[in-house]
Design a protein around this motif. Structure first.
Motif, PDB file in Angstrom:
ATOM      1  N   ARG A   1      19.520 -20.511   4.772  1.00 30.01           N
ATOM      2  CA  ARG A   1      19.843 -19.144   4.367  1.00 30.01           C
ATOM      3  C   ARG A   1      21.340 -18.868   4.450  1.00 30.01           C
ATOM      4  O   ARG A   1      21.881 -18.081   3.676  1.00 30.01           O
ATOM      5  CB  ARG A   1      19.077 -18.156   5.247  1.00 30.01           C
ATOM      6  CG  ARG A   1      19.147 -16.737   4.741  1.00 30.01           C
ATOM      7  CD  ARG A   1      18.307 -15.789   5.560  1.00 30.01           C
ATOM      8  NE  ARG A   1      18.843 -15.686   6.900  1.00 30.01           N
ATOM      9  CZ  ARG A   1      18.112 -15.716   8.008  1.00 30.01           C
ATOM     10  NH1 ARG A   1      16.813 -15.875   7.933  1.00 30.01           N
ATOM     11  NH2 ARG A   1      18.667 -15.603   9.185  1.00 30.01           N
ATOM     12  N   LYS A   2      22.012 -19.535   5.357  1.00 29.18           N
ATOM     13  CA  LYS A   2      23.448 -19.336   5.522  1.00 29.18           C
ATOM     14  C   LYS A   2      24.275 -20.211   4.579  1.00 29.18           C
ATOM     15  O   LYS A   2      25.491 -20.139   4.575  1.00 29.18           O
ATOM     16  CB  LYS A   2      23.868 -19.632   6.964  1.00 29.18           C
ATOM     17  CG  LYS A   2      23.145 -18.816   8.000  1.00 29.18           C
ATOM     18  CD  LYS A   2      23.433 -17.343   7.900  1.00 29.18           C
ATOM     19  CE  LYS A   2      22.705 -16.597   9.001  1.00 29.18           C
ATOM     20  NZ  LYS A   2      23.126 -15.235   9.166  1.00 29.18           N
TER      21      LYS A   2
ATOM     22  N   THR B   1      27.656 -15.310   7.732  1.00 30.38           N
ATOM     23  CA  THR B   1      27.116 -14.381   6.744  1.00 30.38           C
ATOM     24  C   THR B   1      26.168 -15.128   5.825  1.00 30.38           C
ATOM     25  O   THR B   1      26.409 -16.271   5.469  1.00 30.38           O
ATOM     26  CB  THR B   1      28.271 -13.785   5.917  1.00 30.38           C
ATOM     27  OG1 THR B   1      29.239 -13.245   6.808  1.00 30.38           O
ATOM     28  CG2 THR B   1      27.777 -12.702   4.998  1.00 30.38           C
ATOM     29  N   ASP B   2      25.088 -14.455   5.425  1.00 28.40           N
ATOM     30  CA  ASP B   2      24.117 -15.079   4.526  1.00 28.40           C
ATOM     31  C   ASP B   2      24.763 -15.452   3.196  1.00 28.40           C
ATOM     32  O   ASP B   2      25.643 -14.755   2.704  1.00 28.40           O
ATOM     33  CB  ASP B   2      22.948 -14.139   4.251  1.00 28.40           C
ATOM     34  CG  ASP B   2      21.991 -14.050   5.415  1.00 28.40           C
ATOM     35  OD1 ASP B   2      22.218 -14.724   6.432  1.00 28.40           O
ATOM     36  OD2 ASP B   2      21.004 -13.295   5.302  1.00 28.40           O
ATOM     37  N   LYS B   3      24.275 -16.521   2.600  1.00 27.10           N
ATOM     38  CA  LYS B   3      24.790 -16.993   1.320  1.00 27.10           C
ATOM     39  C   LYS B   3      24.544 -15.972   0.216  1.00 27.10           C
ATOM     40  O   LYS B   3      25.385 -15.767  -0.643  1.00 27.10           O
ATOM     41  CB  LYS B   3      24.118 -18.332   0.974  1.00 27.10           C
ATOM     42  CG  LYS B   3      24.524 -18.913  -0.331  1.00 27.10           C
ATOM     43  CD  LYS B   3      25.907 -19.499  -0.276  1.00 27.10           C
ATOM     44  CE  LYS B   3      26.175 -20.273  -1.550  1.00 27.10           C
ATOM     45  NZ  LYS B   3      27.501 -20.037  -2.043  1.00 27.10           N
ATOM     46  N   SER B   4      23.403 -15.291   0.249  1.00 25.28           N
ATOM     47  CA  SER B   4      23.099 -14.301  -0.785  1.00 25.28           C
ATOM     48  C   SER B   4      24.086 -13.136  -0.736  1.00 25.28           C
ATOM     49  O   SER B   4      24.487 -12.615  -1.781  1.00 25.28           O
ATOM     50  CB  SER B   4      21.669 -13.792  -0.631  1.00 25.28           C
ATOM     51  OG  SER B   4      21.504 -13.154   0.620  1.00 25.28           O
ATOM     52  N   VAL B   5      24.490 -12.736   0.452  1.00 26.39           N
ATOM     53  CA  VAL B   5      25.467 -11.647   0.584  1.00 26.39           C
ATOM     54  C   VAL B   5      26.819 -12.091   0.050  1.00 26.39           C
ATOM     55  O   VAL B   5      27.505 -11.334  -0.641  1.00 26.39           O
ATOM     56  CB  VAL B   5      25.568 -11.194   2.061  1.00 26.39           C
ATOM     57  CG1 VAL B   5      26.701 -10.199   2.256  1.00 26.39           C
ATOM     58  CG2 VAL B   5      24.256 -10.615   2.525  1.00 26.39           C
ATOM     59  N   LEU B   6      27.203 -13.319   0.346  1.00 28.90           N
ATOM     60  CA  LEU B   6      28.473 -13.831  -0.165  1.00 28.90           C
ATOM     61  C   LEU B   6      28.464 -13.928  -1.685  1.00 28.90           C
ATOM     62  O   LEU B   6      29.472 -13.626  -2.338  1.00 28.90           O
ATOM     63  CB  LEU B   6      28.774 -15.203   0.455  1.00 28.90           C
ATOM     64  CG  LEU B   6      29.089 -15.201   1.951  1.00 28.90           C
ATOM     65  CD1 LEU B   6      29.239 -16.628   2.452  1.00 28.90           C
ATOM     66  CD2 LEU B   6      30.324 -14.389   2.246  1.00 28.90           C
ATOM     67  N   ASP B   7      27.328 -14.332  -2.262  1.00 29.35           N
ATOM     68  CA  ASP B   7      27.220 -14.405  -3.729  1.00 29.35           C
ATOM     69  C   ASP B   7      27.301 -13.018  -4.358  1.00 29.35           C
ATOM     70  O   ASP B   7      27.963 -12.835  -5.381  1.00 29.35           O
ATOM     71  CB  ASP B   7      25.910 -15.085  -4.132  1.00 29.35           C
ATOM     72  CG  ASP B   7      25.896 -16.563  -3.784  1.00 29.35           C
ATOM     73  OD1 ASP B   7      26.979 -17.146  -3.558  1.00 29.35           O
ATOM     74  OD2 ASP B   7      24.783 -17.131  -3.739  1.00 29.35           O
ATOM     75  N   ARG B   8      26.634 -12.041  -3.754  1.00 29.08           N
ATOM     76  CA  ARG B   8      26.691 -10.674  -4.285  1.00 29.08           C
ATOM     77  C   ARG B   8      28.091 -10.094  -4.170  1.00 29.08           C
ATOM     78  O   ARG B   8      28.556  -9.395  -5.078  1.00 29.08           O
ATOM     79  CB  ARG B   8      25.690  -9.789  -3.547  1.00 29.08           C
ATOM     80  CG  ARG B   8      24.243 -10.122  -3.897  1.00 29.08           C
ATOM     81  CD  ARG B   8      23.253  -9.348  -3.086  1.00 29.08           C
ATOM     82  NE  ARG B   8      23.461  -7.914  -3.242  1.00 29.08           N
ATOM     83  CZ  ARG B   8      22.923  -7.014  -2.428  1.00 29.08           C
ATOM     84  NH1 ARG B   8      22.181  -7.395  -1.415  1.00 29.08           N
ATOM     85  NH2 ARG B   8      23.139  -5.733  -2.634  1.00 29.08           N
ATOM     86  N   LEU B   9      28.786 -10.390  -3.096  1.00 29.72           N
ATOM     87  CA  LEU B   9      30.153  -9.909  -2.917  1.00 29.72           C
ATOM     88  C   LEU B   9      31.077 -10.546  -3.942  1.00 29.72           C
ATOM     89  O   LEU B   9      31.925  -9.874  -4.525  1.00 29.72           O
ATOM     90  CB  LEU B   9      30.636 -10.204  -1.497  1.00 29.72           C
ATOM     91  CG  LEU B   9      32.020  -9.717  -1.137  1.00 29.72           C
ATOM     92  CD1 LEU B   9      32.086  -8.200  -1.239  1.00 29.72           C
ATOM     93  CD2 LEU B   9      32.399 -10.175   0.240  1.00 29.72           C
TER      94      LEU B   9
END
Length: 73
Positions: free
Chosen positions: A30-31, A58-66
């Motif tokens: 997830r990370k 930080t989660d990978k999905s949050v980094l992608d959305r950012l």
């Protein structure tokens, strides 16, 4: 009285290490880290440090959305 064998003495320690490893696998995915990073949890005295590091990422999905939000500006 006989001393317990070395394997029986280390069994609880090794069991907890393996259980933590199985919890670290989905966390590391997830990370955005690989399963090899979670495999570092199998090194007995590194286990708490690796788990703490993985939990603090930080989660990978949050980094992608950012990154997507920054790309749209």
């Amino acid at each position: 009285m006989q001393e317990p064998s070395l394997v029986l003495s280390l069994l609880p320690f090794l069991l907890i290490t393996v259980i933590v490893f199985f919890f670290a696998i989905p966390i590391s995915r997830r990370k955005g880290k690989g399963i090899g990073f979670a495999a570092l949890c199998l090194v007995p005295f590194l286990t708490p440090f690796i788990v703490f590091y993985l939990a603090s990422l930080t989660d990978k999905s949050v980094l992608d959305r950012l990154a997507a939000l920054e790309g749209k500006t």
